[in-house]
Design a protein around this motif. Structure first.
Motif, mmCIF file in Angstrom:
data_model
loop_
_atom_site.group_PDB
_atom_site.id
_atom_site.type_symbol
_atom_site.label_atom_id
_atom_site.label_comp_id
_atom_site.label_asym_id
_atom_site.label_seq_id
_atom_site.Cartn_x
_atom_site.Cartn_y
_atom_site.Cartn_z
ATOM 1 N N UNK A 125 0.812 -1.214 0.000
ATOM 2 C CA UNK A 125 0.000 0.000 0.000
ATOM 3 C C UNK A 125 0.849 1.269 0.000
ATOM 4 N N UNK A 126 0.283 2.328 -0.574
ATOM 5 C CA UNK A 126 0.979 3.608 -0.598
ATOM 6 C C UNK A 126 1.320 4.020 0.830
ATOM 7 N N UNK A 127 2.535 4.464 1.039
ATOM 8 C CA UNK A 127 2.992 4.826 2.370
ATOM 9 C C UNK A 127 3.613 3.670 3.132
ATOM 10 N N UNK A 128 3.426 2.440 2.630
ATOM 11 C CA UNK A 128 4.006 1.255 3.294
ATOM 12 C C UNK A 128 4.517 0.269 2.245
ATOM 13 N N UNK A 129 5.189 0.775 1.231
ATOM 14 C CA UNK A 129 5.723 -0.095 0.182
ATOM 15 C C UNK A 129 6.757 -1.045 0.778
ATOM 16 N N UNK A 130 6.666 -2.322 0.366
ATOM 17 C CA UNK A 130 7.610 -3.311 0.901
ATOM 18 C C UNK A 130 8.440 -3.976 -0.182
ATOM 19 N N UNK A 165 8.029 -11.296 -10.424
ATOM 20 C CA UNK A 165 9.028 -11.552 -9.393
ATOM 21 C C UNK A 165 8.900 -10.403 -8.397
ATOM 22 N N UNK A 166 8.830 -10.753 -7.122
ATOM 23 C CA UNK A 166 8.677 -9.785 -6.049
ATOM 24 C C UNK A 166 10.035 -9.588 -5.376
ATOM 25 N N UNK A 201 10.071 0.684 -1.721
ATOM 26 C CA UNK A 201 9.943 0.569 -3.179
ATOM 27 C C UNK A 201 10.934 1.452 -3.908
ATOM 28 N N UNK A 202 10.560 1.881 -5.104
ATOM 29 C CA UNK A 202 11.397 2.740 -5.934
ATOM 30 C C UNK A 202 10.694 4.071 -6.164
ATOM 31 N N UNK A 203 11.473 5.106 -6.382
ATOM 32 C CA UNK A 203 10.910 6.405 -6.720
ATOM 33 C C UNK A 203 10.332 6.357 -8.126
ATOM 34 N N UNK A 204 9.318 7.183 -8.409
ATOM 35 C CA UNK A 204 8.805 7.253 -9.777
ATOM 36 C C UNK A 204 9.924 7.657 -10.736
#
Length: 129
Positions: A12-17, A83-84, A90-93
């Motif tokens: 989820x946005x704000x909690x990217x894993x 693949x996760x 996460x990564x920046x846009x």
């Protein structure tokens, strides 16, 4: 092997894993998931071993141990998987350099030649959610 769609942050946005990279089958026909020894991923020069990545196939998530045990699960020709990559935040846009190496075993190749790395590389874009 790396698809032009499906490259995105996971969670989820704000909690990217992590990050998802959509793939097509690294074989010319379907294969049992137990013949995949995982997928190495490099994102912008940062390496993630097949021992820490997972595969999302048919809505189920398989880590390396689960892939090895999945003797009845098939990755069908034409079916996409992701693949996760575990990457907190996460990564920046923007545009990112993505490399993958799927470690595939073939039952008809001698054991000393396995696994065979099937490589893919491309630039991919993370867009805003």
């Amino acid at each position: 092997m790396i698809q032009s769609t499906g490259f995105r942050n996971h969670g989820p946005e704000g909690a990217r894993d992590g990050v998802e990279v959509r793939l097509r089958l690294p074989n010319y026909r379907g294969m049992r998931l137990s013949l995949l020894d995982g997928i190495d991923v490099t994102l912008d020069g940062e390496f993630f071993s097949h021992e820490v990545t997972s595969l999302i196939l048919g809505g189920a998530v398989y880590d390396l141990a689960a892939m090895r045990d999945a003797t009845t699960v098939r990755w069908a020709m034409g079916e996409h998987a992701s693949v996760l990559v575990p990457k907190p935040g996460g990564l920046l846009p923007g545009i990112h350099h993505v490399k993958v190496a799927a470690l595939v075993r073939s039952p008809y190749f001698p054991p000393h030649l396995q696994p065979l790395a099937v490589n893919g590389e491309r630039l991919a874009t993370i867009v805003l959610p």
